[in-house]
Design a protein around this motif. Structure first.
Motif, PDB file in Angstrom:
ATOM      1  N   LYS A  24     -60.892 -20.218 -13.416  1.00 55.75           N
ATOM      2  CA  LYS A  24     -60.063 -20.693 -12.308  1.00 55.75           C
ATOM      3  C   LYS A  24     -60.792 -21.765 -11.521  1.00 55.75           C
ATOM      4  O   LYS A  24     -62.000 -21.739 -11.379  1.00 55.75           O
ATOM      5  N   ASP A  25     -60.016 -22.683 -10.981  1.00 56.40           N
ATOM      6  CA  ASP A  25     -60.580 -23.723 -10.115  1.00 56.40           C
ATOM      7  C   ASP A  25     -60.431 -23.265  -8.669  1.00 56.40           C
ATOM      8  O   ASP A  25     -59.591 -23.742  -7.923  1.00 56.40           O
ATOM      9  N   ALA A  26     -61.265 -22.299  -8.277  1.00 60.40           N
ATOM     10  CA  ALA A  26     -61.159 -21.732  -6.934  1.00 60.40           C
ATOM     11  C   ALA A  26     -61.760 -22.654  -5.877  1.00 60.40           C
ATOM     12  O   ALA A  26     -61.369 -22.586  -4.726  1.00 60.40           O
ATOM     13  N   GLN A  27     -62.708 -23.482  -6.251  1.00 62.04           N
ATOM     14  CA  GLN A  27     -63.290 -24.397  -5.286  1.00 62.04           C
ATOM     15  C   GLN A  27     -62.409 -25.633  -5.160  1.00 62.04           C
ATOM     16  O   GLN A  27     -61.666 -25.966  -6.046  1.00 62.04           O
ATOM     17  N   GLY A  28     -62.510 -26.284  -4.028  1.00 59.09           N
ATOM     18  CA  GLY A  28     -61.693 -27.459  -3.776  1.00 59.09           C
ATOM     19  C   GLY A  28     -62.330 -28.724  -4.316  1.00 59.09           C
ATOM     20  O   GLY A  28     -63.413 -28.714  -4.919  1.00 59.09           O
ATOM     21  N   LEU A  29     -61.646 -29.816  -4.100  1.00 62.12           N
ATOM     22  CA  LEU A  29     -62.148 -31.103  -4.559  1.00 62.12           C
ATOM     23  C   LEU A  29     -63.398 -31.529  -3.805  1.00 62.12           C
ATOM     24  O   LEU A  29     -64.277 -32.163  -4.383  1.00 62.12           O
ATOM     25  N   ILE A  30     -63.491 -31.157  -2.532  1.00 58.72           N
ATOM     26  CA  ILE A  30     -64.676 -31.522  -1.752  1.00 58.72           C
ATOM     27  C   ILE A  30     -65.918 -30.866  -2.353  1.00 58.72           C
ATOM     28  O   ILE A  30     -66.962 -31.514  -2.503  1.00 58.72           O
ATOM     29  N   THR A  31     -65.806 -29.595  -2.724  1.00 61.86           N
ATOM     30  CA  THR A  31     -66.930 -28.901  -3.362  1.00 61.86           C
ATOM     31  C   THR A  31     -67.253 -29.530  -4.707  1.00 61.86           C
ATOM     32  O   THR A  31     -68.421 -29.722  -5.042  1.00 61.86           O
ATOM     33  N   ALA A  32     -66.214 -29.851  -5.491  1.00 66.01           N
ATOM     34  CA  ALA A  32     -66.442 -30.482  -6.788  1.00 66.01           C
ATOM     35  C   ALA A  32     -67.099 -31.850  -6.622  1.00 66.01           C
ATOM     36  O   ALA A  32     -68.008 -32.201  -7.378  1.00 66.01           O
ATOM     37  N   PHE A  33     -66.658 -32.612  -5.622  1.00 65.77           N
ATOM     38  CA  PHE A  33     -67.274 -33.915  -5.378  1.00 65.77           C
ATOM     39  C   PHE A  33     -68.719 -33.764  -4.929  1.00 65.77           C
ATOM     40  O   PHE A  33     -69.597 -34.497  -5.365  1.00 65.77           O
ATOM     41  N   GLY A  34     -68.976 -32.819  -4.032  1.00 66.53           N
ATOM     42  CA  GLY A  34     -70.345 -32.591  -3.558  1.00 66.53           C
ATOM     43  C   GLY A  34     -71.277 -32.152  -4.679  1.00 66.53           C
ATOM     44  O   GLY A  34     -72.393 -32.667  -4.805  1.00 66.53           O
ATOM     45  N   LEU A  35     -70.799 -31.220  -5.504  1.00 62.68           N
ATOM     46  CA  LEU A  35     -71.606 -30.789  -6.650  1.00 62.68           C
ATOM     47  C   LEU A  35     -71.747 -31.909  -7.673  1.00 62.68           C
ATOM     48  O   LEU A  35     -72.771 -32.027  -8.336  1.00 62.68           O
ATOM     49  N   GLY A  78     -73.595 -22.772 -11.721  1.00 65.78           N
ATOM     50  CA  GLY A  78     -74.469 -22.061 -10.795  1.00 65.78           C
ATOM     51  C   GLY A  78     -73.745 -21.669  -9.520  1.00 65.78           C
ATOM     52  O   GLY A  78     -73.916 -20.558  -9.014  1.00 65.78           O
ATOM     53  N   HIS A  79     -72.917 -22.554  -9.014  1.00 65.11           N
ATOM     54  CA  HIS A  79     -72.121 -22.262  -7.822  1.00 65.11           C
ATOM     55  C   HIS A  79     -71.177 -21.095  -8.090  1.00 65.11           C
ATOM     56  O   HIS A  79     -71.020 -20.208  -7.251  1.00 65.11           O
ATOM     57  N   ASN A  80     -70.537 -21.088  -9.256  1.00 68.55           N
ATOM     58  CA  ASN A  80     -69.634 -19.995  -9.604  1.00 68.55           C
ATOM     59  C   ASN A  80     -70.384 -18.675  -9.748  1.00 68.55           C
ATOM     60  O   ASN A  80     -69.862 -17.622  -9.390  1.00 68.55           O
ATOM     61  N   LEU A  81     -71.596 -18.713 -10.279  1.00 69.54           N
ATOM     62  CA  LEU A  81     -72.385 -17.489 -10.404  1.00 69.54           C
ATOM     63  C   LEU A  81     -72.831 -16.970  -9.045  1.00 69.54           C
ATOM     64  O   LEU A  81     -72.806 -15.764  -8.796  1.00 69.54           O
ATOM     65  N   ILE A  82     -73.243 -17.860  -8.169  1.00 64.65           N
ATOM     66  CA  ILE A  82     -73.737 -17.451  -6.854  1.00 64.65           C
ATOM     67  C   ILE A  82     -72.604 -16.919  -5.981  1.00 64.65           C
ATOM     68  O   ILE A  82     -72.763 -15.915  -5.290  1.00 64.65           O
ATOM     69  N   THR A  83     -71.463 -17.581  -6.016  1.00 65.57           N
ATOM     70  CA  THR A  83     -70.355 -17.151  -5.175  1.00 65.57           C
ATOM     71  C   THR A  83     -69.588 -15.985  -5.776  1.00 65.57           C
ATOM     72  O   THR A  83     -68.687 -15.455  -5.145  1.00 65.57           O
ATOM     73  N   GLY A  84     -69.916 -15.586  -6.991  1.00 63.70           N
ATOM     74  CA  GLY A  84     -69.306 -14.408  -7.597  1.00 63.70           C
ATOM     75  C   GLY A  84     -67.994 -14.652  -8.283  1.00 63.70           C
ATOM     76  O   GLY A  84     -67.297 -13.703  -8.624  1.00 63.70           O
TER      77      GLY A  84
END
Length: 94
Positions: A24-35, A78-84
């Motif tokens: 799932k794409d639970a994070q937003g575009l801002i998070t994707a852009f930042g990462l 890594g973000h997906n693993l950390i945020t669960g």
């Protein structure tokens, strides 16, 4: 390569990495852009140091883009693993 070029590369790498990472794409575009920007900087550092790609031609070099996308995808995983957030085929099963 200038910081503006890395930001542009990071924005594109973030979107591409978001499409490549399963789940799932639970994070937003801002998070994707930042990462993506952070991954582009990480991938750009690796491309510069290991593959010896630098200068203005580095922006148009395939290795720079692949390293930036790989770096963004690694940071996104890594973000997906950390945020669960679970992803992939077995995401709904326990």
């Amino acid at each position: 390569m200038g910081i503006i070029a890395w930001i542009i590369l990071g924005l594109v790498a973030g979107v591409v990495a978001r499409m490549l990472v399963p789940g799932k794409d639970a994070q937003g575009l801002i998070t994707a852009f930042g990462l993506g920007i952070a991954g582009a900087l990480l991938g750009g550092f690796i491309a510069t140091e290991v593959l010896h790609v630098s200068g203005i031609q580095g922006f148009f070099h395939l290795a720079t883009w692949l390293c930036a996308i790989a770096g963004a995808a690694a940071l996104l995983l890594g973000h997906n693993l950390i945020t669960g957030r679970r992803s992939g085929r077995w995401a709904g099963r326990r």
